[in-house]
Design an enzyme around this catalytic site. Sequence first.
Site, PDB file in Angstrom:
ATOM      1  N   CYS A  53       0.288  -0.553   0.117  1.00 30.79           N
ATOM      2  CA  CYS A  53       0.052   0.038   0.283  1.00 30.79           C
ATOM      3  C   CYS A  53       0.167   1.376  -0.198  1.00 30.79           C
ATOM      4  CB  CYS A  53      -0.947   0.230   0.996  1.00 30.79           C
ATOM      5  SG  CYS A  53      -1.800   1.665   1.838  1.00 30.79           S
ATOM      6  N   GLY A  54       1.068   2.505  -0.987  1.00 30.47           N
ATOM      7  CA  GLY A  54       1.404   3.311  -1.445  1.00 30.47           C
ATOM      8  C   GLY A  54       0.504   4.232   0.039  1.00 30.47           C
ATOM      9  N   HIS A  55      -0.268   4.355   0.431  1.00 26.99           N
ATOM     10  CA  HIS A  55      -0.651   5.059   1.789  1.00 26.99           C
ATOM     11  C   HIS A  55       0.490   4.808   2.660  1.00 26.99           C
ATOM     12  CE1 HIS A  55      -3.147   7.570  -0.610  1.00 26.99           C
ATOM     13  NE2 HIS A  55      -3.671   6.693  -0.597  1.00 26.99           N
ATOM     14  N   CYS A  56       0.163   3.598   3.192  1.00 26.76           N
ATOM     15  CA  CYS A  56       0.918   2.486   4.427  1.00 26.76           C
ATOM     16  C   CYS A  56       2.616   2.716   4.302  1.00 26.76           C
ATOM     17  CB  CYS A  56       0.880   1.510   4.440  1.00 26.76           C
ATOM     18  SG  CYS A  56      -0.835   0.660   4.644  1.00 26.76           S
TER      19      CYS A  56
END
Length: 494
Positions: A53-56
Site C-alpha cells: 500500500c502506497g499510503h502505508c
Amino acid sequence: MRVLIFTAIALLGLALGDEVPTEENVLVLSKANFETVISTTEYILVEFYAPWCGHCKSLAPEYAKAATKLAEEESPIKLAKVDATQEQDLAESYGVRGYPTLKFFRNGSPIDYSGGRQADDIISWLKKKTGPPAVEVTSAEQAKELIDANTVIVFGFFSDQSSARAKTFLSTAQVVDDQVFAIVSDEKVIKELEAEDEDVVLFKNFEEKRVKYEDEEITEDLLNAWVFVQSMPTIVEFSHETASKIFGGKIKYHLLIFLSKKNGDFEKYLEDLKPVAKTYRDRIMTVAIDADEDEHQRILEFFGMKKDEVPSARLIALEQDMAKYKPSSNELSPNAIEEFVQSFFDGTLKQHLLSEDLPADWAAKPVKVLVAANFDEVVFDTTKKVLVEFYAPWCGHCKQLVPIYDKLGEHFENDDDVIIAKIDATANELEHTKITSFPTIKLYSKDNQVHDYNGERTLAGLTKFVETDGEGAEPVPSVTEFEEEEDVPARDEL
C-alpha cells in the site's frame, strides 16, 4: 475460570520476558500476541497495513518517528502495527476495509483514529485523547519549551478559566484532535509572554510565527475554523501527508495551482501568489501540485488536463459535487488569479464541464460512442430507448464488461427503437448527471424516465432490462469496499 487462567498465563509470559518484537519503536503485533498486548497496555495506537500500500509506505517513517519521540518522552502511549495481509482474521474482526486503518485502544476499548499522518499530528492526537484538553502552563520558560517543541500550538490566556471565553477555548481544545492547546492563568506569565487576559494566540514554526485571534465573537465553530486555517501554510503543497487535511478540513473550496518543480515553477510563482492566497484563506485553500509526480497524474486526468497545460490553475468546490472551474487563461499572475477567485465568489464563473471531441465514427459500431456534446441529443430522443454505460478507462470492472456490452450492442443493432451507448465519464461531464462509481448503467426510456441497472452484468440480464424498460433486473449485492476502491478514486487519490 479458563479465561482467567489463560489471561494469567499470558501476563506471566510477558513478565518472564516474552518480549513483543519491535521495529523502530513500533510494536509488531500478530494474532498470537495481539489480545495480550492490547489488554495490558493502557494506551496503544494500532495501524493495520498492507506492505504494497502506497499510503502505508508514506505513513511508515512518520509513524516510526512518532513512536520514537513518545518512547524518548517515556510516555505510556505505545504505537503498534499489524500486517493485515498476513493477519486477515484479525483485521476482519476490527472491521478493516482499507489501508492503512488505525485504531486507538484505551484500556482495550477501540475507537477510530481521526488525526493526521505526520508524526506531530499523530502525537498531538494521542496526547489529546489521553490527557487534559489543554496543557496547564505555569511559567514563561515552560511556554517557550512548548512553542519550540510543537510545529503549531494554540495558547489561551485566561486569568479566570470559568469565563465564557475560556470555556469556549477549552471546549474547542477538546474537539480539535490534531493540535496542541495550552492555557495560562498566571497574570505575571501572561504579561511575560506579551499577551493580554482573554487572548487566544497561535504559535507556529513557519511563516508568521505568532497569530492572534482578532474577532470579538468567539464560538467553538469560529475558533475551530480559525485554528485550522492558521495552522496550515498559506499555500499547501499536495502530498500523501497533507491530503487528509486538505480534503478533510474546514475549507471546502480549493484553488489548485499545477506547477512543474523540474522547471522551477514553484520558485517562479508561489511567492508572488501568497498575498492573494492569504487574502482568501478563510474561504478557499490554495494548494500547489507538482505535475511532474507520477502519482499526481490522476489529478490531472480528473480535471481533463494535459501536461502541456502546466503551469495553470483550477478551482474545485467539494460541496458542489466536486464542481470544477477553469480560468479564461493559464496566466498565473497575482491579478489573474485574484480575478479568477473573486469571479467564483461573485457567482459569475461558469462551471467547467469536461468534454471530448465527438469522433467522426461515433455511430459506426453497434455500441455508440457518446461525449458531453452529443449526449442530450442522442439520449433524450423520445423515439428511442437508450442504454448508457458510464465507464472509466482504468476501471477493472468496466474492462470485464466490454465483451458482454459489445454483444449487447450487436443484439440490438437492427432494432430501430433501441440504442446501446457508452461514455467515458472521466473525460465527459454532464450538468444533470453525476457519476460516483464505475461502471454505472442507466436506461433512458422514451418518456425520459431514467432507470438504474443494479442487476448482474450478464448478457441475459442486460437484454431483459432493455426489453422490459428497466423492469427486468433483480438487484444484486453491491461490490465490496475493496472492489470499489479499485474503481473509484478517493479524494486524496484523485
